[in-house]
Design a protein around this motif. Structure first.
Motif, short mmCIF file in Angstrom:
data_model
loop_
_atom_site.label_atom_id
_atom_site.label_comp_id
_atom_site.label_asym_id
_atom_site.label_seq_id
_atom_site.Cartn_x
_atom_site.Cartn_y
_atom_site.Cartn_z
N SER A 49 0.83 -1.22 0.00
CA SER A 49 0.00 0.00 0.00
C SER A 49 0.85 1.25 0.00
CB SER A 49 -0.93 0.00 1.22
OG SER A 49 -1.81 -1.10 1.16
N VAL A 50 1.89 1.28 0.83
CA VAL A 50 2.77 2.46 0.88
C VAL A 50 3.42 2.68 -0.48
CG1 VAL A 50 4.95 3.32 1.83
CG2 VAL A 50 3.20 2.40 3.37
N ASN A 51 3.90 1.61 -1.10
CA ASN A 51 4.54 1.77 -2.40
C ASN A 51 3.55 2.13 -3.49
OD1 ASN A 51 7.58 1.23 -2.52
ND2 ASN A 51 6.80 -0.16 -0.96
N LEU A 52 2.33 1.64 -3.40
CA LEU A 52 1.31 2.05 -4.35
C LEU A 52 0.99 3.54 -4.19
CD1 LEU A 52 -0.66 1.35 -6.60
CD2 LEU A 52 -2.30 0.65 -4.84
N VAL A 53 0.90 4.00 -2.94
CA VAL A 53 0.64 5.43 -2.70
C VAL A 53 1.78 6.28 -3.26
CG1 VAL A 53 0.46 7.19 -0.89
CG2 VAL A 53 -0.93 5.11 -0.76
N LEU A 54 3.03 5.85 -3.05
CA LEU A 54 4.16 6.59 -3.62
C LEU A 54 4.06 6.65 -5.14
CD1 LEU A 54 7.10 5.24 -1.42
CD2 LEU A 54 6.15 7.56 -1.42
N GLY A 55 3.72 5.53 -5.76
CA GLY A 55 3.54 5.51 -7.21
C GLY A 55 2.41 6.41 -7.66
N LEU A 56 1.31 6.39 -6.91
CA LEU A 56 0.18 7.25 -7.26
C LEU A 56 0.53 8.73 -7.08
CD1 LEU A 56 -2.78 5.17 -5.81
CD2 LEU A 56 -2.12 5.45 -8.22
N LEU A 57 1.39 9.03 -6.11
CA LEU A 57 1.87 10.41 -5.96
C LEU A 57 2.63 10.86 -7.20
CD1 LEU A 57 3.06 10.62 -2.25
CD2 LEU A 57 1.30 12.03 -3.34
N ILE A 58 3.47 9.98 -7.71
CA ILE A 58 4.21 10.30 -8.94
C ILE A 58 3.24 10.53 -10.09
CG2 ILE A 58 5.80 9.36 -10.67
CD1 ILE A 58 7.31 8.07 -8.36
N ILE A 59 2.23 9.68 -10.20
CA ILE A 59 1.23 9.85 -11.25
C ILE A 59 0.48 11.16 -11.04
CG2 ILE A 59 -0.95 8.92 -12.13
CD1 ILE A 59 0.30 6.11 -11.66
N GLY A 60 0.18 11.49 -9.79
CA GLY A 60 -0.47 12.77 -9.49
C GLY A 60 0.39 13.94 -9.90
N PHE A 61 1.70 13.83 -9.69
CA PHE A 61 2.61 14.89 -10.12
C PHE A 61 2.58 15.03 -11.64
CE2 PHE A 61 5.40 13.92 -6.21
CZ PHE A 61 4.58 14.69 -5.40
N LYS A 62 2.51 13.89 -12.34
CA LYS A 62 2.45 13.93 -13.80
C LYS A 62 1.19 14.69 -14.25
CE LYS A 62 2.34 11.02 -17.93
NZ LYS A 62 3.22 11.82 -18.73
N LEU A 63 0.09 14.37 -13.61
CA LEU A 63 -1.17 15.05 -13.97
C LEU A 63 -1.10 16.54 -13.64
CD1 LEU A 63 -3.69 12.34 -12.77
CD2 LEU A 63 -3.17 12.97 -15.14
N ALA A 64 -0.53 16.87 -12.49
CA ALA A 64 -0.47 18.27 -12.06
C ALA A 64 0.48 19.08 -12.96
CB ALA A 64 -0.01 18.36 -10.62
N LEU A 65 1.57 18.48 -13.36
CA LEU A 65 2.54 19.21 -14.18
C LEU A 65 2.08 19.33 -15.63
CD1 LEU A 65 5.85 17.67 -12.81
CD2 LEU A 65 4.99 19.99 -12.44
N LYS A 66 1.22 18.47 -16.06
CA LYS A 66 0.75 18.50 -17.44
C LYS A 66 -0.28 19.60 -17.66
CE LYS A 66 1.35 16.02 -21.16
NZ LYS A 66 2.59 15.95 -21.81
N HIS A 67 -0.94 20.04 -16.59
CA HIS A 67 -2.02 21.04 -16.73
C HIS A 67 -1.60 22.40 -16.29
CE1 HIS A 67 -4.18 17.15 -16.67
NE2 HIS A 67 -4.83 17.73 -17.65
#
Length: 172
Positions: A154-172
């Motif tokens: 779960s912790v590693n999935l959350v870290l991965g989802l944070l990276i994905i969230g950064f991708k979404l935030a930086l793209k917009h």
């Protein structure tokens, strides 16, 4: 009739498997996801360039970790010899291994009909899956109870989802 390998060779391979550096695998997967995210924020990269960036970044960080181990912690504890150097190189190799699946995902993405952006998303997904997989493998190898296995996943999935969230935030 199948030839059996000497017991000593089988024991040595089992010993190497038991001491796999799962930390390097988790770290390398996180690094690979970050590379894809960073590259994606700069625009579309040709696939070959992204594959090279993933593999070369993994190699550079592997060298950095080997150097830190050999000249940081190890040098104070023991003399450097060929055996020690090879041992440290092998221990840190999962950092590079973790970059291979996302790089392969990018390389095969045209076969899946994905454009460059789709290839990036596939590579990030593969890297996050690898990150979770390495952490679960480490927990299982250590004999952790299932609750801890689920916790580290779960912790590693959350870290991965944070990276994905950064991708979404930086793209917009």
């Amino acid at each position: 009739m199948r030839r059996t390998e000497p017991a000593a060779a089988a024991a040595a391979r089992a010993e190497r498997r038991a001491h796999v550096n799962y930390t390097g695998g988790v770290y390398g997967s996180l690094l690979a996801a970050s590379v894809v995210i960073g590259a994606g924020t700069l625009g579309d990269f040709p696939r070959a360039e992204l594959v090279a960036l993933l593999l070369l970044t993994g190699l550079v960080f592997w060298v950095a970790h080997v150097h830190a181990q050999l000249f940081g912690a190890r040098l104070a504890e023991q003399n450097l010899d060929r055996r020690t150097v090879l041992h440290v190189c092998r221990d840190e190799w999962p950092i590079v291994k973790a970059a291979v699946p996302p790089a392969v995902a990018v390389a095969v993405s045209p076969l899946l009909g994905l454009d460059v952006q789709g290839a990036g998303w596939l590579a990030v997904s593969v890297a996050v899956a690898g990150q979770v997989g390495w952490s679960v493998a480490a927990a299982r190898r250590a004999g952790a109870p299932w609750g801890l296995v689920y916790g580290t996943a779960s912790v590693n999935l959350v870290l991965g989802l944070l990276i994905i969230g950064f991708k979404l935030a930086l793209k917009h």
